[in-house]
Structure formats: C-alpha cells, structure tokens
Design an enzyme around this catalytic site. Structure first.
Site, PDB file in Angstrom:
ATOM      1  N   ALA A 181      -3.487   7.295  -5.462  1.00 26.20           N
ATOM      2  CA  ALA A 181      -2.488   7.316  -4.929  1.00 26.20           C
ATOM      3  C   ALA A 181      -2.357   5.769  -5.719  1.00 26.20           C
ATOM      4  CB  ALA A 181      -1.769   7.786  -4.290  1.00 26.20           C
ATOM      5  N   GLY A 222       0.868  -0.995   0.066  1.00 27.73           N
ATOM      6  CA  GLY A 222      -0.105   0.037  -0.277  1.00 27.73           C
ATOM      7  C   GLY A 222       0.634   0.727  -0.250  1.00 27.73           C
ATOM      8  N   ASN A 223       0.472   2.342  -0.029  1.00 28.83           N
ATOM      9  CA  ASN A 223       0.786   3.296   0.462  1.00 28.83           C
ATOM     10  C   ASN A 223       0.966   4.355   1.073  1.00 28.83           C
ATOM     11  OD1 ASN A 223      -1.081   5.448  -1.160  1.00 28.83           O
ATOM     12  ND2 ASN A 223      -0.564   4.050  -2.627  1.00 28.83           N
ATOM     13  N   HIS A 224       0.984   5.841   1.830  1.00 30.52           N
ATOM     14  CA  HIS A 224       0.801   6.256   2.609  1.00 30.52           C
ATOM     15  C   HIS A 224      -0.959   7.322   2.183  1.00 30.52           C
ATOM     16  CE1 HIS A 224       4.213   5.140   5.339  1.00 30.52           C
ATOM     17  NE2 HIS A 224       4.372   5.650   4.699  1.00 30.52           N
TER      18      HIS A 224
END
Ligand code: CTP
Length: 398
Positions: free
Chosen positions: A276, A208-210
């Site tokens: 994102a 995943g990402n932030h």
C-alpha cells in the site's frame, strides 16, 4: 501439512508460556506428533498436566522420571525430533544455551539435538534490548539456531515495548513453512512488494497508512512453500519471515521501494505488488522536529512514482505482473481500468466495503481478474489461503 512430523517443544520459565498451550493444540490439530520438555521452574507458570493432555504425550522435566524411576533419555528425545522449538526462551536459558550451561533436561536435549532448533525469546523490554542479550542471540544464530524475534506490545511487567514472545500463530506459521514445501514453483523467481510506506515529514512524524503487510508476507510464504525463490520488498511491518530461498529488502519510503524494485525486477518471472504505497510524500522533509508555533499549518505534498506502473512499462514478454486494487465503490470496473492502464496480467481487487477484508485483518475477500476478462471470486478466508488462491490463479491462467 504437518502430518507425522515430530515436533519437540521446550518451555522455559516465562509468563508467555501460557500461550504455548495454543501452539501445542494447533500442531496436534494439524496431525503433528508433539512432545514437550519443561525446565523445572517453568512448572511454576503452566502445569505439565495441561501440556501432557494437549500434546497427548508425557511431559519431560527431570533427568529421572519419578513415577517409574527411569532415566529420561535426552539423546533419544533429541533424535526423535524433526524440529525443536524453545518457546518462551528466557534470558537465563538463552545465556546457558549460548555458553554451554547444561543443568536441566531441556538444555541437555538442546546440546544433543541434530535437528533444526528455533527459539522464541520473551522478556522485559530492557532485558531484550540489553547488549548481552543481543550478543547471545547472535551467538545462537551463528550456530544455526533460528530466532523468531520478540514482538512489540504490552508486557507482563506493565511496561510496553519489544519483548513479548511471538504470537502462537506466528510460531505455527514458521513451523508450517519449515515443513511444507511442494516443488510446483521450483525454478520460479517471484518479486513481492508488501506493507505500507512511511513518508517522513520531520525526524519524528510521517505520512503512512494502516497496511499490516500480512497479505504480501502470506504471498511470500505461499510462493516459498511451493518451491519458488522470493524477493520480498517490504515497507515497515511487524511480520516475520525467514527462509533459505527468501531475500528480504526492507524499505521505508516509496522512493526506496521503487529503487529496490528497479534493482530486482529484471531477474524475476513474476511480480506481485501488494504494497500500500503512499501516493504522496511531503515536498520537503524538515531536518528538525517541527514546533507547534502557529495555529494553522500547511503541508505541501508531491506525487510519489507509481512503482507498479513502472514495472508494467518495463516488463518483458516473459514476465507476469499482478497488482492489487483497494476500492470503495464500483470495484470491478475500477480494478479492470487499473489492470489495463498499468499493463498488468492480473489484478486482485479487495474492497473496504466487505467486513473482514482489506487492511489490518487476518482475513480477506477478493475478486481475481485477468487481462482476458476471466475472473474468480474468493470468499472471506484467512490471508494464507487467499495467497494460495492468488498464486494458483496466476499460474493456471498465465
Ligand atoms: N502501487 C504502486 N506504487 C504506487 C501506488 C500504487 O506500486 N505509488 C501499486 C500497489 O501496490 C497496488 C496497485 O498499485 O498493486 C494499486 O494501487 P492503488 O493506489 O489502488 O491504485 P492507483 O492506480 O494509485 O489508483 P487510485 O489511488 O486512484 O485508486
């Protein structure tokens, strides 16, 4: 925006009541008229004097005003309010609201209210997760009470989990969205993607990402505030939004996000792609948790579809498309290339080089570009303001 609105705040006996001071102050700063009611036990948590001072109005607690001997008219209080917000909402008050208990002024006012009512539950994680709590919240919703769900985090008990009252800023945003609606975008339908995507490695791990989803949710709020209908396709995010003209489609993976976009895109006038999206996903998702048996492990990744590029290929002449570009160097050049390559009308460039911009922050700083080589810089501001700027740029340069 809240000029002249009458907002009644009901405070019950939860630790989170200390945060209500901030909410009341923000509402008054935005020129709302605020009155507070407390349950008798709430006085053990915050002082009526603080709320009276911040709200610039006396605080009602008992049916009788002990100072002048007058009856506190709950019917009048309920009639006065344009919106009644009960925060924090304890399990005890929730139970009485959902089953007709009426042993204090706050409850009598609730049962007299004809205005919209919003509640912000706050309790320990096990109490919040209890089936009876869920049933009672569902009962309130059935009676048109809006529930701003509790959030994850540290709890007064020392435990960590879901049960914290929504932050005052979240409650404020809800109230602002409730009242502030211009009609400029009436008749427009806008699709917005938001948040990260999570690509499962096994049942417990993911790539995943932030991304917090804040930018996409702020865009949705701004569009709704201006009268548009919004389809928000959201990856996993803590953000909350509720509006009669909003359809939220919650997804986890890029493939799910693509499917949701493919389902809704043809019916919208504008697509804004703020998500994102994870560029890659594991080639294979293991059905069982991977055990740490070997010293080294290789993960085979395959490319996810570019959802925005799909929309660029499939858009009609009547549809507008806006993408985002998160760059770390040569921002404008790379963003312009993306705008052309993905067949966009607009692109919003943000860079991680700027303090306070990009992922996770409440603020952002962006450069808006269009396909006719126009551009506009928006200096560091909160994401709600940036969202308004993006939407107004799109509609004034279409
Ligand atoms: N996007 C998308 N689907 C993907 C990847 C990106 O819809 N699989 C969208 C994002 O929502 C954003 C825009 O494309 O609006 C820019 O994404 P970005 O990852 O910065 O661009 P890429 O074209 O993937 O280029 P690069 O990763 O090389 O910078």
């Amino acid at each position: 925006m809240l000029q002249g609105k009458n907002i009644l705040i009901g405070v019950t006996a939860g630790i989170a009541s200390y945060k209500i001071n901030l909410l009341v102050r923000s509402l008054v700063q935005h020129n709302a008229h605020v009155k507070c009611i407390m349950t008798p036990s709430a006085k053990d948590f915050i002082s009526p004097l603080t709320l009276a001072t911040l709200s610039q109005n006396p605080v009602a607690v008992e049916f009788w005003n002990s100072k002048n001997g007058e009856w506190e008219n709950h019917v009048k209080l309920a009639e006065w309010a344009d919106l009644f917000v009960i925060a924090p909402l304890t399990l005890n008050t929730l139970s009485k609201m959902s089953h007709g208990g009426c042993d204090n002024l706050l409850l009598a006012t609730y049962f007299s209210a004809k205005c919209p009512v919003v509640v912000c539950p706050a309790m320990d994680l096990d109490m919040y997760a209890h089936p009876v709590t869920k049933q009672n919240l569902a009962l309130l919703e059935k009676h048109d009470v809006k529930v701003i769900p509790a959030e994850e985090g540290f709890l007064a008990s020392g435990l960590e989990g879901k049960g914290r009252m929504a932050e005052p800023s979240t409650i404020f945003d809800y109230i602002a969205t409730h009242f502030y609606c211009t009609k400029q975008l009436e008749g427009q339908k806008i699709l917005i993607t938001a948040g990260p995507t999570y690509e499962a490695i096994d049942p417990v791990r993911f790539i995943g990402n932030h991304s917090s989803g804040k930018m996409g949710y702020s865009l949705a709020k701004s569009a709704l505030n201006q009268g548009a209908e919004v389809v928000l396709i959201s990856g996993p995010s803590q953000q909350i939004l509720d509006h009669e003209k909003l359809t939220i489609v919650k997804v986890k993976t890029a493939l799910e996000m693509l499917a949701a976009v493919q389902e809704h895109f043809a019916s919208v006038d504008l697509g804004i792609f703020a998500a994102a999206v994870s560029d890659y996903r594991p080639a294979e998702t293991k059905a069982q948790k991977i055990k740490k048996s070997q010293e080294k492990m290789e993960l085979h990744l395959i490319k996810n579809p570019d959802i925005l590029a799909w929309a660029g290929k499939n858009k009609t002449v009547n549809q507008l498309l806006c993408g985002f570009a998160l760059e770390t160097q040569n921002g404008e050049k790379h963003a312009r290339e993306k705008l052309t390559r993905k067949n966009l009308d607009f692109i919003v460039m943000n860079t991680l080089e700027d303090e306070g911009a990009g992922f996770g922050h409440d603020t952002n700083k962006v450069l808006l570009l269009d396909k006719n080589n126009n551009s506009k810089k928006v200096e560091l501001s909160n994401k709600n303001k940036i969202a308004n700027e993006i939407i107004s740029y799109i509609y004034s340069n279409q």
